[in-house]
Design a protein around this motif. Sequence first.
Motif, PDB file in Angstrom:
ATOM      1  N   SER A   1       0.828  -1.211   0.000  1.00 10.76           N
ATOM      2  CA  SER A   1       0.000   0.000   0.000  1.00 10.76           C
ATOM      3  C   SER A   1       0.862   1.260   0.000  1.00 10.76           C
ATOM      4  O   SER A   1       0.557   2.236  -0.684  1.00 10.76           O
ATOM      5  CB  SER A   1      -0.926   0.000   1.214  1.00 10.76           C
ATOM      6  N   ALA A   2       1.944   1.229   0.793  1.00 13.04           N
ATOM      7  CA  ALA A   2       2.823   2.391   0.876  1.00 13.04           C
ATOM      8  C   ALA A   2       3.537   2.661  -0.444  1.00 13.04           C
ATOM      9  O   ALA A   2       3.926   3.796  -0.725  1.00 13.04           O
ATOM     10  CB  ALA A   2       3.850   2.190   1.986  1.00 13.04           C
TER      11      ALA A   2
ATOM     12  N   ARG B   1       2.435  10.494   3.014  1.00  9.95           N
ATOM     13  CA  ARG B   1       2.027  11.215   4.230  1.00  9.95           C
ATOM     14  C   ARG B   1       1.075  12.360   3.917  1.00  9.95           C
ATOM     15  O   ARG B   1       0.365  12.845   4.794  1.00  9.95           O
ATOM     16  CB  ARG B   1       3.258  11.723   4.981  1.00  9.95           C
ATOM     17  N   PHE B   2       1.058  12.808   2.662  1.00 10.06           N
ATOM     18  CA  PHE B   2       0.082  13.821   2.275  1.00 10.06           C
ATOM     19  C   PHE B   2      -1.338  13.269   2.322  1.00 10.06           C
ATOM     20  O   PHE B   2      -2.303  14.034   2.372  1.00 10.06           O
ATOM     21  CB  PHE B   2       0.374  14.314   0.855  1.00 10.06           C
ATOM     22  N   CYS B   3      -1.493  11.949   2.269  1.00 14.87           N
ATOM     23  CA  CYS B   3      -2.818  11.331   2.284  1.00 14.87           C
ATOM     24  C   CYS B   3      -3.365  11.175   3.701  1.00 14.87           C
ATOM     25  O   CYS B   3      -4.538  10.836   3.873  1.00 14.87           O
ATOM     26  CB  CYS B   3      -2.771   9.947   1.622  1.00 14.87           C
ATOM     27  N   GLU B   4      -2.534  11.384   4.704  1.00 13.45           N
ATOM     28  CA  GLU B   4      -2.945  11.141   6.081  1.00 13.45           C
ATOM     29  C   GLU B   4      -3.764  12.301   6.644  1.00 13.45           C
ATOM     30  O   GLU B   4      -3.534  13.467   6.301  1.00 13.45           O
ATOM     31  CB  GLU B   4      -1.712  10.900   6.952  1.00 13.45           C
ATOM     32  N   ASN B   5      -4.712  11.967   7.505  1.00 14.47           N
ATOM     33  CA  ASN B   5      -5.539  12.967   8.183  1.00 14.47           C
ATOM     34  C   ASN B   5      -5.052  13.182   9.605  1.00 14.47           C
ATOM     35  O   ASN B   5      -4.290  12.378  10.157  1.00 14.47           O
ATOM     36  CB  ASN B   5      -7.008  12.526   8.208  1.00 14.47           C
ATOM     37  N   ASP B   6      -5.522  14.251  10.202  1.00 20.04           N
ATOM     38  CA  ASP B   6      -5.158  14.540  11.590  1.00 20.04           C
ATOM     39  C   ASP B   6      -5.994  13.694  12.538  1.00 20.04           C
ATOM     40  O   ASP B   6      -6.764  12.833  12.125  1.00 20.04           O
ATOM     41  CB  ASP B   6      -5.364  16.035  11.876  1.00 20.04           C
ATOM     42  N   SER B   7      -5.844  13.944  13.823  1.00 19.70           N
ATOM     43  CA  SER B   7      -6.554  13.206  14.867  1.00 19.70           C
ATOM     44  C   SER B   7      -8.053  13.122  14.538  1.00 19.70           C
ATOM     45  O   SER B   7      -8.627  14.075  13.999  1.00 19.70           O
ATOM     46  CB  SER B   7      -6.352  13.928  16.208  1.00 19.70           C
ATOM     47  N   PRO B   8      -8.687  11.962  14.803  1.00 15.48           N
ATOM     48  CA  PRO B   8      -8.233  10.821  15.603  1.00 15.48           C
ATOM     49  C   PRO B   8      -7.467   9.760  14.827  1.00 15.48           C
ATOM     50  O   PRO B   8      -7.204   8.689  15.363  1.00 15.48           O
ATOM     51  CB  PRO B   8      -9.560  10.248  16.115  1.00 15.48           C
ATOM     52  N   TRP B   9      -7.109  10.042  13.588  1.00 16.67           N
ATOM     53  CA  TRP B   9      -6.430   9.038  12.780  1.00 16.67           C
ATOM     54  C   TRP B   9      -4.959   8.949  13.148  1.00 16.67           C
ATOM     55  O   TRP B   9      -4.282   9.967  13.302  1.00 16.67           O
ATOM     56  CB  TRP B   9      -6.577   9.360  11.290  1.00 16.67           C
TER      57      TRP B   9
END
Length: 480
Positions: A358-359, A365-373
Amino acid sequence: MHDILYHRHRLENYDHLEFPGVVPRTFIGALIVSILASPIVVVINLLQLSKIYAIISVRLVLGCVVLSTLRFFRIQVRHKFGHQVEAFFVILTALQFHMLFYCTRALPNILALAVVNMGYAYWFRGNFYTALNCLVYATVVFRCDMLLLLCPLALELLLTKSISLWGAIKYCIGPALLSIGFTIMVDSIMWKRILWPEFEVFWFNSVLNRSSEWGTHSFHWYFTSALPRSLLAAYPLFLLGVLIDRRVLIFVLPVFSFILLYSKLPHKELRFIISSVPMLNLSAAVAANRIYNNRKKTLWKFLNLFMLGLFFISLGCTIVFFLASYDNYPSGNALKDLHQIGHLNNTNELWVHIDTFSAMNGISRFCENDSPWRYSKEEGIPLEEFCRRNFTYLVSEQFAVDGFKCLHYVSGFSRVRLQSSLPPIILVKEPKLYIHGNTKIKDIMQINWAGSTFPVVDGSAYPALIAMLTMFEVGRICVK
């Protein structure tokens, strides 16, 4: 680039320290692109837009940098060969998928390509030492394998008496030492140890010859597979260009030597020789121009029709490549779907494990969301170990994981299928990635993943299920 734009001086949060990769790479290219993109990213953050817009911004900036250097080369083509050759150079480049596709890829090869384009342009202008210094910089900072282009070019310039050995030493040693000092200074800070990244890459690939651990190809692969796919119509034309215009041979010979020398290395990828494409396109443009100018003569008329046919074939191939590539990185869509549907009400943190596949296929890291993720890319976890971890979700290429239920799948490009009816070419997609939910969390079982869920099958059905998957060529049923 993500970490430079979002973590800035907080190096302890940078991703490369936890996942350094096989060999270290320089931060210089990422710093340059991030600085240029930072005003756009500031506006994106002020408007509280998704970080997806930030990755679009940095890739557009990178693409503009590469295309601006290609434009610089194109202008020198006009001065050297005329407006018509320049026009054919643009047409051939526009009809090629891979060249423009790679222009926005955040790879050391593409950063080196930008510098090499400038080297080509200065070579055409007669600024030979400046051209050599461009290749020296590209070799020292971005890709040590550019040495295979630098040496044939320098040798040719020496043999044609365009430069002298003493002049090369006088004008190139200083910039080379400055480049080495610059990359050591910047990258030692970023990697938190004293290093020259490209020297370590050279040692790993050339001295230890460990690049073959990532796959090998035959000696002729670049000439029989990579170049035909990347050049398309320009492939037969560049060979013709060398034959009909003696001026072209002196420019193509070092590039051809570069590809030939690179063919000695067992591990091969198209991106390794992407720097050769602009010069080969020039040779093809010279041939196309000669055919076009003589199109009214009997023999040349057939060559002109053949060339036009090649142009249309190139356009068709580029369209197919584009459609295939659009579905070739499915994990970004998988994570996007998870963010949209996978929210829970009974937990403060949602831990997502992202596997290696997947990586490598669309998640950054641009695809990541902030908390709670929260996200983990820990490698080497056995499948039976996941049930003892506290992951909420898995984004994985595995369609069955103990302790998790498959909730969703995302299809990706698999192969091209020809058929007798219209359209003659079908792009076949198959499930490539699966989102699994932890069965210990009851709320997960109540989420509606309409249109993409699998029937739950008891574990005793594994052998029959695997046989079924083999028969139908696709993993369409997820096993609980």
